[in-house]
Scaffold this motif. Structure first.
Motif, PDB file in Angstrom:
ATOM      1  N   ASN A 160       0.837  -1.188   0.000  1.00 55.54           N
ATOM      2  CA  ASN A 160       0.000   0.000   0.000  1.00 55.54           C
ATOM      3  C   ASN A 160       0.881   1.250   0.000  1.00 55.54           C
ATOM      4  OD1 ASN A 160      -1.821   2.014   0.622  1.00 55.54           O
ATOM      5  ND2 ASN A 160      -3.090   0.620   1.814  1.00 55.54           N
ATOM      6  N   PRO A 161       0.725   2.149  -0.978  1.00 55.85           N
ATOM      7  CA  PRO A 161       1.580   3.340  -1.026  1.00 55.85           C
ATOM      8  C   PRO A 161       1.500   4.189   0.233  1.00 55.85           C
ATOM      9  CG  PRO A 161       0.274   3.153  -3.030  1.00 55.85           C
ATOM     10  CD  PRO A 161      -0.199   2.077  -2.122  1.00 55.85           C
ATOM     11  N   VAL A 162       0.310   4.246   0.873  1.00 54.51           N
ATOM     12  CA  VAL A 162       0.204   5.034   2.104  1.00 54.51           C
ATOM     13  C   VAL A 162       1.087   4.439   3.187  1.00 54.51           C
ATOM     14  CG1 VAL A 162      -1.359   5.807   3.894  1.00 54.51           C
ATOM     15  CG2 VAL A 162      -2.091   5.849   1.541  1.00 54.51           C
ATOM     16  N   HIS A 163       1.102   3.108   3.269  1.00 47.22           N
ATOM     17  CA  HIS A 163       1.992   2.467   4.243  1.00 47.22           C
ATOM     18  C   HIS A 163       3.442   2.799   3.916  1.00 47.22           C
ATOM     19  CE1 HIS A 163      -1.102  -0.831   5.460  1.00 47.22           C
ATOM     20  NE2 HIS A 163      -1.567   0.385   5.531  1.00 47.22           N
ATOM     21  N   LEU A 217       2.122  12.499   1.835  1.00 47.21           N
ATOM     22  CA  LEU A 217       1.057  11.642   2.351  1.00 47.21           C
ATOM     23  C   LEU A 217      -0.295  12.129   1.841  1.00 47.21           C
ATOM     24  CD1 LEU A 217       0.633   9.291   4.337  1.00 47.21           C
ATOM     25  CD2 LEU A 217       0.291  10.958   6.114  1.00 47.21           C
ATOM     26  N   PHE A 218      -0.433  13.431   1.833  1.00 49.11           N
ATOM     27  CA  PHE A 218      -1.651  14.090   1.376  1.00 49.11           C
ATOM     28  C   PHE A 218      -1.991  13.650  -0.050  1.00 49.11           C
ATOM     29  CE2 PHE A 218      -4.073  17.999   0.485  1.00 49.11           C
ATOM     30  CZ  PHE A 218      -4.768  18.094   1.666  1.00 49.11           C
ATOM     31  N   VAL A 219      -0.983  13.707  -0.923  1.00 47.27           N
ATOM     32  CA  VAL A 219      -1.202  13.367  -2.332  1.00 47.27           C
ATOM     33  C   VAL A 219      -1.483  11.873  -2.474  1.00 47.27           C
ATOM     34  CG1 VAL A 219      -0.104  13.286  -4.585  1.00 47.27           C
ATOM     35  CG2 VAL A 219       0.210  15.273  -3.131  1.00 47.27           C
ATOM     36  N   VAL A 220      -0.683  11.045  -1.783  1.00 41.83           N
ATOM     37  CA  VAL A 220      -0.830   9.597  -1.924  1.00 41.83           C
ATOM     38  C   VAL A 220      -2.187   9.144  -1.393  1.00 41.83           C
ATOM     39  CG1 VAL A 220       0.084   7.406  -1.129  1.00 41.83           C
ATOM     40  CG2 VAL A 220       1.630   9.178  -1.884  1.00 41.83           C
TER      41      VAL A 220
END
Lengths: 349, 207
Positions: B26-29, B70-73
């Motif tokens: 997961n990109p956020v992770h 993080l905002f963008v992802v």
């Protein structure tokens, strides 16, 4: 305290470790207890302004209300939404809470009563408070629900916008005090106003930025009138919507610990910390921590007064205030104050 | 003893979270692991006595850059199937980049080991001065010796910032709605904005 544990026959390293751990425990307990009492005060003040009684059932004058609430949430069931990202969902309140406590490490409660007297104290506070946004953003994303996500986006933009102004304001204070160390900043305010009053508050060049700092503190802690992240009329409860029981309480405690931190920062940076307000010898017989707590409590009363009286800002107004009013203003004051200090030869000393 | 423990803890965490940045699906992770890596790197800086750099690392990277990241992802709608579909196609390119980087690293370490590089005083460390704080010494260097370079860097950043604003700024069409004048909004009085009428039953109101 390190010397005390060394006296018990420990080596210096272990004595230092134990002393630091004891200090951390003591500060956390004191901060948590103050948070509990301050929540009660907040509700009492709000009640008084709204011509209600506020909490008055649990204990004398309702003093034990916060502890009863704490016990209640402790016994409640933790509900994790099935679509939530479980790990991050549970991590978010812990981060909010930890970050809110970590910043207290460099706050001097009285002369020498500080856990870590580091010479980048103010930068440490700036660094830690910039982490606070992660708890909100992570909870908003991990809840996998519309309202928390909107709230998270609002919070991220709001905190970043106001942190810029806070940074510039801190630069002004640091320029005048000549140090990043919290203790040195307080000592620089001793007899600042004509040798009579203590505190940068009384300086005509620093008073405007004190006002801006206070308003930024309201925005940074997402208190009314800037509580758009948890605007109940639009977003239910914002990022806390999906939380229940202890994880909800951790957000609540972290939020109030942050508010208290901002109040104590106002005290330390502008009103002379633990120094008595007036430079008069008999006032020094009162222990410094009493002055510190009194001033911090005074700022907290202003926080709850504002909560009860000021209507909420619209989001575009919030952004306009942050970027178009406070940022240029604090930037101008950085130039103004450094210019004044250069002209008067303040740095030559 | 405690410092050694702290070093291995922080260094281990940096490496572990850097590995997790690549491994997590997961990109956020990934971004969150990256933040943990930054944070532990700041801890390492504190251990070597560079507390100013450590604080800057946290304020700039963790507090500002990674938040926007993080905002963008977070806003991305991640389709895992589509991500995996491109894997085979991009695999040769990825491997090529990785091999080139590995070769460069090997060359660099080889050259450093052979003493071919003059990276300042590598054998004897500069003496640590306890009487001057980190901030004071960095400030003295930056504003005395390297003032020209510092100001040039400032001007370049300013130009970049103005460039970004100019590229994204759009003048609103003349007469376009949605432009708000805050002064006008807050100076409106109830008398101009409201009308009190007492209509008869069953009849409308003319405004």
């Amino acid at each position: 305290m390190t010397e005390f544990f060394e006296g018990l026959g420990m080596s210096y390293e272990w004595a230092w470790t134990v002393a630091t751990l004891v200090g951390i425990l003591a500060i956390s307990l004191i901060v948590m207890f103050s948070v509990a009492m301050v929540i009660y005060v907040d509700r009492k003040v709000l009640g008084a302004i709204m011509l209600r009684r506020g909490p008055n059932v649990v204990g004398p004058f309702g003093l034990l209300q916060s502890f009863a609430d704490g016990l209640k949430v402790f016994l409640q069931e933790t509900i994790i939404p099935s679509a939530a990202n479980k790990g991050i969902f549970l991590l978010a309140p812990i981060i909010t809470f930890t970050v809110a406590l970590a910043a207290w490490a460099v706050i001097p409660f009285a002369d020498g009563v500080v856990l870590a007297d580091i010479n980048v104290g103010l930068l440490y506070i700036l660094a830690i408070s910039s982490l606070g946004v992660y708890g909100v953003v992570m909870s908003g994303w991990a809840s996998n629900s519309k309202y928390p996500f909107f709230s998270a986006m609002r919070a991220a933009a709001q905190m970043i916008s106001y942190e810029v102004s806070i940074g510039f304001i801190l630069v002004c204070v640091v320029l005048w005090a000549g140090s990043f160390n919290m203790t040195d900043i307080v000592m620089a305010q001793k007899g600042h106003g004509l040798g009579i009053v203590n505190g940068f508050f009384f300086n005509p060049l620093l008073f405007p930025i004190f006002v801006v700092f206070f308003i930024c503190a309201l925005a940074e802690t997402a208190r009314a009138p800037f509580d758009l992240t948890e605007a109940e009329s639009e977003l239910v409860a914002g990022y806390q919507t999906e939380y229940s029981s202890m994880s909800f309480a951790l957000f609540w405690l972290g939020e109030y610990a942050n508010i208290l931190l901002m109040c104590s920062l106002c005290t330390l940076l502008f009103v002379g910390g633990w120094l008595p307000p007036v430079e008069w010898a008999p006032l020094y017989y009162v222990p410094g921590i009493v002055w510190f707590l009194l001033k911090t409590f005074g700022f907290f009363l202003v926080f709850s007064w504002i909560w009860a009286t000021v209507p909420r800002y619209r989001y575009d107004q919030l952004m306009r205030l942050g970027w178009k009013v406070f940022l240029p203003m604090s930037l101008i004051f950085v130039a103004l104050i450094s210019g004044y200090l250069m002209a008067t030869g303040h740095f030559a000393k | 003893m405690i410092q050694t423990l702290a070093f291995y803890l922080l260094a281990g965490l940096v490496i572990a979270s850097a590995v997790m940045v690549i491994l997590s699906r997961n990109p956020v992770h990934s971004v969150l692991w990256l933040i943990l890596a930054f944070f532990n790197a700041a801890g390492l800086m504190v251990l070597v006595g560079a507390e100013f750099i450590a604080m800057l690392l946290v304020i700039v990277y963790v507090g500002a850059v990674a938040v926007l990241f993080l905002f963008v992802v977070m806003m991305l709608d991640i389709d895992f199937a589509a991500m995996r579909a491109g894997f085979v196609k991009n695999f040769p390119l990825g491997i090529a980049v990785a091999l080139i980087l590995l070769a460069e690293l090997g060359l660099g370490i080889g050259a450093y080991g052979a003493g071919g590089l003059e990276l300042g005083a590598s054998d004897e460390m500069a003496p640590v001065r306890d009487d001057v704080s980190n901030i004071a010494s960095i400030g003295a260097l930056l504003y005395d010796d390297y003032i020209i370079l510092f100001e040039v860097a400032g001007i370049i950043l300013l130009v970049a910032m103005i460039g970004a604003i100019v590229l994204t700024h759009r003048e609103p069409k003349p007469g376009a709605r949605g432009r708000q004048d805050i002064g006008k909004q807050i100076s409106r009085r109830p008398e101009e904005a409201t009308v009190l009428k007492n209509p008869e039953y069953g009849k409308g109101v003319e405004l």
